[in-house]
Write an enzyme that holds these catalytic residues in place. Structure first.
Site, PDB file in Angstrom:
ATOM      1  N   HIS A  41       1.432   4.937 129.500  1.00 45.10           N
ATOM      2  CA  HIS A  41       2.101   4.306 128.356  1.00 45.10           C
ATOM      3  C   HIS A  41       3.615   4.457 128.378  1.00 45.10           C
ATOM      4  CE1 HIS A  41      -1.279   3.092 125.790  1.00 45.10           C
ATOM      5  NE2 HIS A  41      -1.907   4.153 126.246  1.00 45.10           N
TER       6      HIS A  41
ATOM      7  N   LYS B 193       9.185   1.595 113.716  1.00 44.40           N
ATOM      8  CA  LYS B 193       8.612   2.229 114.908  1.00 44.40           C
ATOM      9  C   LYS B 193       9.135   3.657 114.977  1.00 44.40           C
ATOM     10  CE  LYS B 193      10.299  -1.205 117.272  1.00 44.40           C
ATOM     11  NZ  LYS B 193       9.169  -1.682 118.065  1.00 44.40           N
TER      12      LYS B 193
ATOM     13  N   LYS C 130      14.467   2.948 121.727  1.00 44.39           N
ATOM     14  CA  LYS C 130      14.063   1.855 120.823  1.00 44.39           C
ATOM     15  C   LYS C 130      15.273   1.277 120.074  1.00 44.39           C
ATOM     16  CE  LYS C 130       9.379   3.696 120.299  1.00 44.39           C
ATOM     17  NZ  LYS C 130       8.553   2.579 120.763  1.00 44.39           N
TER      18      LYS C 130
ATOM     19  N   THR D 291       3.095  -2.700 120.307  1.00 49.22           N
ATOM     20  CA  THR D 291       2.043  -3.450 119.616  1.00 49.22           C
ATOM     21  C   THR D 291       2.550  -3.964 118.276  1.00 49.22           C
ATOM     22  OG1 THR D 291       1.163  -1.355 118.764  1.00 49.22           O
ATOM     23  CG2 THR D 291       0.086  -2.291 120.705  1.00 49.22           C
TER      24      THR D 291
END
Length: 797
Positions: free
Chosen positions: A353, A534, A540, A642
């Protein structure tokens, strides 16, 4: 199939029976909690039938099972989800209304199960639901965390962690299985007895099972999520207690409770590292012992295990599964080492991942050997076997290197398939993460792009839009999401676009009410809702978002009469407790919000909201109401994502980089329905070769200079003007995630977002096309890929 036999009187009778006989309450004195529990038990009763039937059929037909090992299962609230999948939601709403109760309030009373952190755990939950929908016989294995991840609150803008308390009251969805308990050992010594290595643990705990049935769409199949709780093997040392040494007497109980208390304990200390390794082994060993017990109940040949068992390691947390399965086969069943290794490989799959080095776990050999001495021997033997089998393996490649056990390499070598979770990510695993192992094992790395369940993330959480979809294309799209393509011809009709916009407006109004109640912030539901939710991490790039937000605020201040599009910037997410930079970014966002939201000149045009304690239930509010989806990670760092799929499914165009599954979203939705910006993964690597890249980018951007100057001067923290000097210095000199390099491109993309949103017809067409083309991102499609490519499992339905 939906339970068409259950009538409203039947359901009401069942609720009252549970209220009276399970909870010991009468209707006149029942609280919201009591009604919620009674309804939950009544709905759970309807799940037990398909659950038992699925289990019996799997046994009777000797079907191969999938065992999904994950440290996280972010399942969220289960009551409404179960009602939707069983087709009982409308009946439940009516029953509660007849009892004088509000169904929404009942649902809100259920705590979020604090069993995960973010995407990894929510993906595991989606996979469990999809496996049940498809009819893939499966067990999920995790830990029943007493507190799970922390509850987040803000004090003067700073993140403060407090314990999550989801298990303070009874959890109605689980069944305790005290008969399914296994002894888990740690530490101790390895002794040679009659030529065999025997592990004598120095510490032991009991893993006790708690089963939650997971029912699929229409209640046709149900699987099991089995969570392990830790219990002491001996309650306490009575002799020590009687001597007055009460603390020492309680050590066994303390160890056990600590193991299943907190998700991801802070591992900046040795004690934290040891606890985390113990947790991972606790989960994995309990699961493998349970798998072997279940297999041997009906089979005699342990060597045929791979024909009946597929074990998926969700990231490196359960990577100890390889050595532990070898130990159980060799030490417990007399299988020779190489044969045990081959059996384990044939059973195991590994999902990677992350490409982040710090997220690919590495354990000091001292720690690993101290906690798991027998497994340290086995790991070294696996490494030696692999080196002997593959003579061309470079000297710098291996599992045990530089006094560390590399769990990524261990998982790779012990799995017959290794998969990435988006097309780009899987290629980067081959090229950048495991290039040497890929050459030694061609074809082992495959791709299985992530997906999300449309039952929860569209049908349940966005009723206005799901009702419009059903009215437009009919029933049946929930388990055949490719049918959303049937919406495309309707997107060209103004009436449909207006209805699509009206559905979004309902969700935005509801979110506005919630933000006013929960956060004390009033927002305009007709403004653009620009959302980034998130985990808080530098890659990010929440920092890029807030820097651009400051620039936008500054531009409005300079030209207050300009034709600005009103925006509500919504952030959500938690930082790891020990991640200082991420917590500093959270603090900055909240400080900027305090200044911007109190600015009379701009507050009608720009509002910043950061609701604390982001979780699944909050996501179910935010995502249906979002106009714009922020997916702005540094290219080459996000494995998949996701959240990006959930936003797309709910009609929010993406502003994003070519990273993770953004690449596939762009392919599906088309360039005209996506706001693309930023460096590519290849360009990122090249740009980093220039040590002055961030300085040059800042010097070329007057807006960015102004933003950094305002922060450095203490504009957003007047009581502590130097608060963010370190953060500003980081952007100037250590900008590994290329915030400065992508700033101007991001700002230009945001300007294009404004132009598009100002043209209502254009925006509605973009939003509707995102929903219409989101079918590929169903987790049903992902699971079918795993079943075919990794697990070799047939669906029972």
């Amino acid at each position: 199939m939906f339970d068409t036999q259950l009538t409203l009187p039947d359901l009401k009778t069942a609720i009252l029976q549970h209220l009276t006989y399970t909870l010991g309450k009468d209707a006149q004195n029942a609280s919201v909690y009591d009604w919620r529990m009674a309804l939950s038990f009544a709905i759970r009763d309807r799940i037990v039938g398909p659950w038992f039937a699925s289990t019996r059929r799997t046994w009777a037909e000797d079907r191969k099972r999938v065992y999904y090992l994950s440290m996280e299962f972010l399942i969220g609230r289960l009551l409404e989800d179960a009602c939707v999948n069983l087709g009982l939601r409308d009946l439940a709403v009516q029953a509660m209304e007849d009892f004088g109760q509000d169904f929404s309030s009942i649902v809100e009373n259920e705590p979020d199960a604090a069993l995960g952190n973010g995407g990894l755990g929510r993906l595991a939950a989606c996979f469990m639901e999809s496996m049940a929908t498809i009819g893939c016989p499966a067990y999920g294995y995790g830990i029943r965390y007493e507190h799970g991840l922390f509850r987040q609150r803000f004090e003067a803008g700073h993140q403060v962690e407090t314990p999550e308390d989801w298990l303070l009251s009874r959890h109605p969805w689980e069944f305790e299985r005290p008969e399914s308990a296994y002894t888990i050992g740690f530490k101790g010594t390895v002794e040679n007895r009659d030529g065999r290595e025997v592990w004598v643990p120095g510490e032991t705990v009991q893993a006790e099972a708690y089963d939650t049935p997971v029912v699929g769409w229409q209640g046709k199949w149900a699987n099991t999520l089995r969570l392990w709780g830790a219990r002491p093997t001996t309650l306490f040392d009575l002799e020590r207690f009687n001597r007055g040494d009460y603390t020492a007497a309680a050590e066994p109980e303390t160890l056990a409770r600590t193991l299943s208390r907190v998700l991801y304990p802070d591992d900046t200390t040795y004690q934290g590292k040891e606890l985390r390794l113990k947790q991972e082994f606790f989960l994995t060993s309990a699961a493998l012992q349970d798998i072997l017990r279940r297999y041997l109940k009906n089979h005699n040949d342990i060597r045929a295990l791979p024909k009946h068992v597929a074990i998926q390691m969700n990231d490196t947390h359960p990577a100890i599964a390889g050595p532990e399965l070898i130990r159980l086969l060799t030490d417990g069943h007399g299988v020779e080492f190489v044969e045990a290794l081959e059996i384990a490989q044939a059973c195991l799959g590994y999902t990677n991942h992350t490409l982040l080095p710090e997220a690919l776990e590495r354990w000091a050999t001292f720690t690993f050997g101290n906690v798991l001495p027998r497994h340290m021997q086995i790991v070294e033997r696996i490494d030696a076997w692999h080196k002997d089998e593959y003579h061309s393996r470079p000297h710098y490649v291996g599992i045990v290197k530089h006094h560390e056990v590399r769990m990524g390499e261990l998982a790779f070598i012990m799995a017959h398939k290794v998969n990435g979770v988006s097309a780009l990510h899987s290629e980067l695993i081959k090229k950048n993460l495991f290039p040497e192992l890929d050459k030694l094992h061609p074809g082992r790395i495959i791709n299985e792009t992530n997906g999300v369940t449309p039952r929860r993330w569209l049908r349940m959480c966005n009723r206005p839009l799901s009702n419009l979809i059903t009215d437009t294309i009919g029933d049946g799209w929930e388990d055949d999401l490719d049918r959303l393509r049937d919406l495309e011809p309707h997107v060209e009709q103004k009436g449909f676009r207006d209805a699509f916009g009206a559905a979004k407006r309902v969700n935005k109004a509801r979110l506005s009410d919630w933000l006013r109640t929960e956060c004390g912030v009033s927002v305009n539901p007709d403004a653009m809702f620009d959302v980034q939710v998130k985990r808080i991490h530098e890659y990010k790039r929440q920092l890029l978002n807030i820097l651009e937000t400051i620039a936008h605020w500054h531009a409005i201040k300079q030209n207050p009469k300009g034709r600005w599009v009103p925006r509500v910037k919504i952030f959500g997410g938690k930082s790891a407790p020990g991640y200082a930079v991420a917590k500093e970014i959270i603090h900055l966002i909240n400080d900027v919000a305090s200044v911007v939201n109190s600015d009379i000149e701009t507050r009608d045009l720009l509002t910043i909201v950061y609701p604390p304690n982001y979780n699944v239930s909050m996501a179910e509010r935010l995502i249906p109401a979002a106009d714009l989806s922020e997916q702005i990670s540094t290219a080459g760092k996000e494995a998949s994502g996701t959240g990006n799929m959930k936003f797309m499914m709910n009609g929010a165009p993406t502003i994003g980089t070519l990273d993770g599954a953004n690449v596939e979203i762009l392919q599906e939705v088309g360039r005209e329905n996506f706001f693309l910006f930023g460096l590519t993964a290849e360009e990122v690597l090249k740009r980093r070769e220039d040590g002055d890249h961030s300085k040059k980018a800042i010097e070329a951007s007057k807006p960015l200079q102004d933003v950094l100057q305002m922060i450095a001067e203490g504009r957003f923290c007047p009581t502590q003007k130097d608060r963010y000097h370190g953060l500003v210095h980081r952007v100037w000199h250590h900008d590994y995630f290329l915030v400065a390099d992508d700033f101007d491109a991001y700002r230009a993309a945001q300007a294009e977002v404004d132009r598009a949103f100002a043209d209502r017809d254009r925006w509605l067409r973009m939003a509707a096309m995102n929903t219409a083309r989101s079918g590929f991102f169903s987790s049903d499609r992902t699971i079918r890929g795993y079943m075919k490519d990794v697990w070799s499992v047939e669906a029972a339905l």
